[in-house]
Design an enzyme around this catalytic site. Sequence first.
Site, PDB file in Angstrom:
ATOM      1  N   TRP A 135      95.259 -21.530  47.295  1.00  0.00           N
ATOM      2  CA  TRP A 135      95.017 -21.560  45.850  1.00  0.00           C
ATOM      3  C   TRP A 135      94.408 -22.875  45.405  1.00  0.00           C
ATOM      4  O   TRP A 135      93.570 -22.901  44.490  1.00  0.00           O
ATOM      5  CB  TRP A 135      96.310 -21.240  45.087  1.00  0.00           C
TER       6      TRP A 135
ATOM      7  N   ASP B 292      98.615 -27.705  39.146  1.00  0.00           N
ATOM      8  CA  ASP B 292      98.969 -26.293  39.174  1.00  0.00           C
ATOM      9  C   ASP B 292     100.403 -26.212  39.684  1.00  0.00           C
ATOM     10  O   ASP B 292     100.669 -26.470  40.857  1.00  0.00           O
ATOM     11  CB  ASP B 292      98.016 -25.553  40.120  1.00  0.00           C
TER      12      ASP B 292
ATOM     13  N   LYS C  64     106.498 -16.470  39.202  1.00  0.00           N
ATOM     14  CA  LYS C  64     107.229 -16.929  40.380  1.00  0.00           C
ATOM     15  C   LYS C  64     108.615 -17.437  39.980  1.00  0.00           C
ATOM     16  O   LYS C  64     109.617 -16.830  40.339  1.00  0.00           O
ATOM     17  CB  LYS C  64     106.446 -18.007  41.109  1.00  0.00           C
TER      18      LYS C  64
END
Lengths: 356, 356
Positions: free
Chosen positions: B103, B167, B191
């Site tokens: 990511w 992030d 999450k």
Amino acid sequence: MTRYVHNFYAGPGKLPGSVLERIRDELTDYRGTGLSVLEISHRASPVLELLERTEEKLRRLMGLAGDDAVLFLQGGGSLQFVMIPMNLSAPADAVDYADTGYWAAKALDAARSLGRDVHVAGRDHGAIPSALDIRSDTRYLHICTNNTVVGTQWQVMPESPVPLVADMSSDILSRNVDTGRFALMYAHAQKTIGTAGVTVVVVPRKTQEMIQSNLPPFFDYRTHAAAGSNYHTPPVFAVYVVECMLDWLEQEVGGLQVMEALNRKKAALLYETLDASALFHCPVPSDSRSMMNVVFDAVDPERVPVFCQEAREAGLLGLEGHRSRGGFRASLYNAVGLEDVEVLSGFIADFDRRYG
Amino acid sequence: MTRYVHNFYAGPGKLPGSVLERIRDELTDYRGTGLSVLEISHRASPVLELLERTEEKLRRLMGLAGDDAVLFLQGGGSLQFVMIPMNLSAPADAVDYADTGYWAAKALDAARSLGRDVHVAGRDHGAIPSALDIRSDTRYLHICTNNTVVGTQWQVMPESPVPLVADMSSDILSRNVDTGRFALMYAHAQKTIGTAGVTVVVVPRKTQEMIQSNLPPFFDYRTHAAAGSNYHTPPVFAVYVVECMLDWLEQEVGGLQVMEALNRKKAALLYETLDASALFHCPVPSDSRSMMNVVFDAVDPERVPVFCQEAREAGLLGLEGHRSRGGFRASLYNAVGLEDVEVLSGFIADFDRRYG
């Protein structure tokens, strides 16, 4: 479940009681998985199957072509206002917009903010324009099929010699539409087919061929089409609510024809009541009136506070007009029942008798 | 509610049973309104108050400054990958990225697709880099605090002489972090703090002053900050789930310190089990190991199919590694209980005894 309120919110708006009960009943165990739909990976089969089924049901109900891409995206209509010009035009390209209301104007502002050569092909916030001035070299014509704030609706879709792009956020699947005429259709779900958080975008094959090269992949419709709306985590729960709404529309309502007939009946009843009223009137001419959002005003502004108070006490919610317009608005989306509209019409008629 | 499965999905992942029960119980009547939270207008007080409360709870738990903007947006991390360079840099500007996983690499690809001068300040997908080469004239340094695919985590945040953008999608509120060090923090909710469909973005005052002029309003963080995350319809239900998760974290878990201690205990147990195993091993060095995503591999690939089958039969879900990496992965997000990890560790130890 007994519900004591009548929900006329302009969106997010009413969902059917049976759909809410289904969501509640499945919430802690999604179809035998032992998991909630809120906690299942978007790469696991229950979610992959949910995306496939929902897409298939939308295709069937909207009468889409086999090669139309059906996407479930985030970001609402507002993200589509920028994605459409990004995908279908280059920075200085000509793009045409019909400016028929608050949201139609937001869409063209977004195209302007991206440097497009925006031409207003017609502008009227009180009625649907009878004719449009569409440029021959424009990349597309954008319309908003139903204007929630001003209460107008394209009862007949305009003829367009150029690709026709439609924001159907507030009337998708409320009536039968020849979807084959559109180069792109989009609708966020929170009015007629679900709850906030997902936007349905339909991109036919020939429109995919118009898409600009070198877009950041996230903005390119082809990215999401190739990934089956699973390029990144989709808004799983909101897609699930769309599926529940499509099941309700097919199985409980009885399909799109029945839905349209019911929506026509609901709107006709309320417009008749307003046209017969001495205290209220609807300013929209009949050939432009929306089946989804009925706007009306008090003849005497002094009646407004008492109407608002009595409506609240009667459990009639969401009748205030949009803050940009004032007055009143009743939104009669798919899930609003004829009985809700009968209560509202009866309330207005009774108010007329008592104060008129 | 008895739950017979152990959910180790990498996300969307497990939610606490009590949170799911609360959502179910409130689903058809949101706090006495007679309406579901799914059908209330985003301009009505129950939703305005939900946005305010959730923001306030996040501020408290994250220890944010009073002038940090806290936004609830749609579009996931993927939209942030483009919004961050759009807001904080001009097209040819220098921007630095630490490339520590799947990511993190997507984030820098997005900046490149927007024409930014991207410099990789450090690249390692197997461990957290011990040092970064940050340019002095760069607009910002972007890191991904926890790398879900490769199972690494910044156990200590890097020193950065330039604005630090993070992030935090897979570890927000899983541990105590000095949030004052960051120029921007973002995390989609699915999450550790909610379900798919909402992304939390924190934009401190001094970062708002860096924002480029002439952005399309939808992309400009200041638009959403000025409107209290209500510029357009927010993903109301997903925000509501965040509030439920924050309540759970504060009231049931006992706050962030307790949460972090529990997360450390869970991860330590599983890593100890793997380090003692003859059949499995974790390839990540201890100073880079993630508390959230424990990746491991089978020493003998022939053991993989039988492990997968027996795990499924034991109700251990989501142990397959990311498709780009293979192997195994157990995600131990906030809602995963110590008892879930004990079952998994016991299963691995037993598997070792039987086949080792």
